[in-house]
Design a protein around this motif. Structure first.
Motif, PDB file in Angstrom:
ATOM      1  N   GLY A 107       8.703 -16.351  14.716  1.00 21.34           N
ATOM      2  CA  GLY A 107       8.326 -15.218  15.560  1.00 21.34           C
ATOM      3  C   GLY A 107       7.191 -14.417  14.948  1.00 21.34           C
ATOM      4  O   GLY A 107       6.817 -14.607  13.782  1.00 21.34           O
ATOM      5  N   VAL A 108       6.635 -13.489  15.745  1.00 21.68           N
ATOM      6  CA  VAL A 108       5.529 -12.645  15.292  1.00 21.68           C
ATOM      7  C   VAL A 108       6.013 -11.784  14.137  1.00 21.68           C
ATOM      8  O   VAL A 108       7.023 -11.101  14.236  1.00 21.68           O
ATOM      9  CB  VAL A 108       5.018 -11.748  16.428  1.00 21.68           C
ATOM     10  CG1 VAL A 108       3.869 -10.879  15.936  1.00 21.68           C
ATOM     11  CG2 VAL A 108       4.600 -12.562  17.625  1.00 21.68           C
TER      12      VAL A 108
ATOM     13  N   ASP B 143       4.104 -14.031  29.373  1.00 20.17           N
ATOM     14  CA  ASP B 143       4.033 -15.455  29.705  1.00 20.17           C
ATOM     15  C   ASP B 143       4.530 -15.741  31.114  1.00 20.17           C
ATOM     16  O   ASP B 143       4.574 -16.891  31.539  1.00 20.17           O
ATOM     17  CB  ASP B 143       4.878 -16.266  28.710  1.00 20.17           C
ATOM     18  CG  ASP B 143       4.397 -16.042  27.295  1.00 20.17           C
ATOM     19  OD1 ASP B 143       3.212 -15.672  27.136  1.00 20.17           O
ATOM     20  OD2 ASP B 143       5.206 -16.225  26.369  1.00 20.17           O
TER      21      ASP B 143
ATOM     22  N   ARG C 219       9.380 -13.649  21.476  1.00 24.37           N
ATOM     23  CA  ARG C 219       8.399 -13.865  20.418  1.00 24.37           C
ATOM     24  C   ARG C 219       8.719 -13.041  19.183  1.00 24.37           C
ATOM     25  O   ARG C 219       8.337 -13.385  18.081  1.00 24.37           O
ATOM     26  CB  ARG C 219       7.005 -13.478  20.914  1.00 24.37           C
ATOM     27  CG  ARG C 219       6.278 -14.676  21.480  1.00 24.37           C
ATOM     28  CD  ARG C 219       4.820 -14.368  21.591  1.00 24.37           C
ATOM     29  NE  ARG C 219       4.354 -14.751  22.906  1.00 24.37           N
ATOM     30  CZ  ARG C 219       3.370 -14.146  23.545  1.00 24.37           C
ATOM     31  NH1 ARG C 219       2.773 -13.107  22.996  1.00 24.37           N
ATOM     32  NH2 ARG C 219       3.007 -14.564  24.718  1.00 24.37           N
ATOM     33  N   HIS C 220       9.391 -11.913  19.403  1.00 20.31           N
ATOM     34  CA  HIS C 220       9.679 -11.047  18.267  1.00 20.31           C
ATOM     35  C   HIS C 220      11.070 -11.271  17.704  1.00 20.31           C
ATOM     36  O   HIS C 220      11.287 -11.137  16.512  1.00 20.31           O
ATOM     37  CB  HIS C 220       9.543  -9.573  18.667  1.00 20.31           C
ATOM     38  CG  HIS C 220       8.127  -9.184  18.932  1.00 20.31           C
ATOM     39  ND1 HIS C 220       7.508  -9.428  20.127  1.00 20.31           N
ATOM     40  CD2 HIS C 220       7.203  -8.577  18.152  1.00 20.31           C
ATOM     41  CE1 HIS C 220       6.271  -8.998  20.085  1.00 20.31           C
ATOM     42  NE2 HIS C 220       6.053  -8.473  18.871  1.00 20.31           N
TER      43      HIS C 220
ATOM     44  N   ASN D 215       7.003  -9.101  24.333  1.00 19.27           N
ATOM     45  CA  ASN D 215       7.713 -10.342  24.663  1.00 19.27           C
ATOM     46  C   ASN D 215       8.883 -10.470  23.717  1.00 19.27           C
ATOM     47  O   ASN D 215       8.719 -10.706  22.520  1.00 19.27           O
ATOM     48  CB  ASN D 215       6.760 -11.529  24.523  1.00 19.27           C
ATOM     49  CG  ASN D 215       7.411 -12.814  24.986  1.00 19.27           C
ATOM     50  OD1 ASN D 215       8.615 -12.982  24.853  1.00 19.27           O
ATOM     51  ND2 ASN D 215       6.616 -13.721  25.517  1.00 19.27           N
TER      52      ASN D 215
ATOM     53  N   LYS E 150      10.468 -22.635  19.566  1.00 26.89           N
ATOM     54  CA  LYS E 150      10.328 -21.560  18.579  1.00 26.89           C
ATOM     55  C   LYS E 150      11.584 -21.555  17.727  1.00 26.89           C
ATOM     56  O   LYS E 150      12.657 -21.200  18.200  1.00 26.89           O
ATOM     57  CB  LYS E 150      10.179 -20.210  19.264  1.00 26.89           C
ATOM     58  CG  LYS E 150       9.753 -19.126  18.301  1.00 26.89           C
ATOM     59  CD  LYS E 150      10.171 -17.747  18.746  1.00 26.89           C
ATOM     60  CE  LYS E 150      11.532 -17.385  18.159  1.00 26.89           C
ATOM     61  NZ  LYS E 150      11.934 -16.019  18.411  1.00 26.89           N
TER      62      LYS E 150
END
Ligand code: SF4
Ligand code: SF4
Lengths: 179, 320
Positions: A165-166, A54, A151-152, A148, A160
């Motif tokens: 998260g993913v 990003d 994100r995890h 990222n 978020k």
């Protein structure tokens, strides 16, 4: 001298002959600035700080690299953005002390700090080898294009929440677990 | 002596001195190129065409370095020692006859003079090692002294044969006596003198006083900058001197067909210098006990034998 002497003389001639023959051999030297040998991709050279896909800074200022560095040449100061993301306010590597061991890269949980195959960084003085964050931070993901951290990781930042998260499952509402 | 003669003498002295320094510088470059040639490398090839300006760059670098004397060193001796080495070599060149009618001095004891100076040279190395006051330097200096004692003896003895044949200590007359080069009449003496000469100049395989692998840099570990340069100048000029002496004493000096004498002298000396360089690339350093063994158990008896045979044959030859 003793009974080895004749054998020694023969070996002496042998070594003289060997070096003489090498006068016509192919040179091993590579004329460096004109001819550059390709470096392996995992060559440990100049260190960079990468960004996530990003375009945000990957480093979360966890101090792990600084702690693991055997020569203590990484100095950083952590701070926090309004959205909850941590980042280093200053990040400084003294390349006149760095031994390019790559421990910092191995320690980094966010894949932010990476060593690159660039070693041409001579300077006239030690001071010029102290790289500040502006010199270290690059636009790009380096060796790990898609990763990222935020994100995890199960850390809440603005935009978020925990569980978003993913691959995350939403947190269990503990009230529903009560008997 | 008239004033002009003084001036002329002085000018020729300066000229020879500068010439020798130049040759020393060129040798330092030539040696590295030749070592590289025999070791599949390129050698210094960056400064100027073919790296020919490398000696200039080296000298500039060494001069501009900090003049540092270690606080634990003996200041006076430390300063004097590096000057002794090139100085003794330089004044030895005064008696080397370059050609039939070109030489600086024709001493009638030239050979003794050269031997004496080459013995004095070891003081530079030894005192340098002593004054540095560090263990590597001291060991290097000690080794150099022991090595010199072991190799001066056979060297001097090997030369007695030459003196017997020519009947003179003057280098000029020795060359003049060599219509047939003495290497033919004194092959053993030639080999002994050559080996001892290499040992005298502290070159591989006899570079025990320096021995980078075991003694850092031996006697010159604590030296840097211009003092270090003096030691090195001494070493290269020493190589030149020994090569010139072998030429004069055994290879017939300026004698040779067609070409002028100076050219023959230069060619012979150059060949010997190349041989020195070649030996340096090819041979490993002797161990200390091997060095002593070689000196005392092989060279010295061989020199005595050579002396004896020369004397006996000479006696019969003169009788008959
Ligand atoms: S490569 Fe090694 S020495 Fe260099 S900064 Fe990283 S951990 Fe420190
Ligand atoms: S280990 Fe990585 S995330 Fe942690 S401070 Fe160093 S670069 Fe930043």
């Amino acid at each position: 001298m003793n009974k080895q002497t004749p054998a020694l003389l023969i070996r002496l001639w042998h070594s003289l002959w060997t070096t003489l023959r090498h006068a016509w051999a192919k040179r091993e030297t590579v004329s460096y600035p004109e001819i550059k040998r390709p470096l392996p991709g995992r060559w440990r050279g100049r260190i960079v700080l990468t960004r996530d896909p990003d375009g945000e800074e990957r480093c979360v200022a966890c101090y792990l690299c600084s702690a693991v560095c055997p020569v203590d040449c990484i100095h950083l100061q952590a701070t926090q953005r309004d959205d909850g993301r941590r980042y280093p306010e200053t990040f400084r590597i003294d390349f006149s002390r760095c031994i390019f061991c790559g421990f910092c890269e191995e320690a980094c949980p966010t894949l932010a700090i990476q060593l690159t195959p660039d070693f041409e960084m001579c300077e006239q003085s030690h001071g010029e080898l102290v790289y500040e964050k502006e010199q270290l931070l690059v636009e790009g993901q380096g060796k790990h294009p898609s990763y990222n951290f935020y994100r995890h990781a199960g850390i809440a930042i603005t935009g978020k929440a925990i569980g978003e998260g993913v691959g995350d499952t939403p947190p269990v509402d503990h009230d529903t677990n009560l008997p | 002596m008239s004033f002009t003669l003084w001036l002329l003498t002085f000018a020729s002295m300066v000229l020879v001195l500068l010439g020798l320094l130049l040759i020393g510088a060129i040798l330092s470059y030539g040696e590295r190129r030749i070592l590289a040639l025999l070791q599949d490398r390129l050698g210094p090839n960056r400064a100027g065409p073919f790296g020919l300006l490398q000696p200039v760059a080296d000298i500039l670098k060494l001069i501009s370095k900090e003049d540092f004397i270690p606080p634990f060193a003996d200041r006076i001796v430390y300063t004097v020692a590096p000057i002794i080495v090139p100085m003794t070599v330089l004044i030895s060149f005064a008696v080397v006859p370059v050609s039939e009618d070109e030489w600086l001095a024709d001493l009638n004891i030239a050979l003794l003079y050269v031997l004496a100076l080459s013995s004095l040279r070891v003081y530079g190395v030894m005192l340098g090692g002593w004054a540095s006051n560090s263990k590597y330097s001291l060991l290097g200096g000690l080794r150099s002294a022991a090595q010199m004692i072991s190799y001066e003896l056979p060297m001097g003895l090997a030369l007695v044969g030459v003196v017997m044949l020519s009947g003179s200590f003057s280098l000029r007359e020795i060359v003049a006596a060599q219509e047939l080069p003495f290497i033919v009449l004194q092959p053993l003496g030639f080999i002994i003198f050559l080996v001892c000469g290499i040992a005298e100049t502290n070159r591989l395989p006899f570079d025990l006083p320096e021995a980078e692998n075991e003694l850092a840099a031996g006697y010159n570990t604590e030296y840097g900058g211009i003092r270090f340069a003096f030691f090195y100048l001494g070493e290269y000029l020493g190589v030149l001197l020994i090569a010139a002496l072998v030429t004069v004493l055994f290879l017939g000096g300026w004698h040779g067909p067609w070409l002028p004498g100076v050219v023959w002298f230069a060619l012979k000396t150059l060949t010997l210098i190349l041989l020195f360089f070649w030996l340096r690339t090819s041979l490993p350093r002797l161990r200390y006990d091997q060095l002593m063994d070689l000196g005392w158990k092989l060279m010295l008896p061989a020199a005595l034998l050579n002396l004896l045979v020369t004397a006996v044959l000479g006696l019969f030859w003169m009788r008959g």
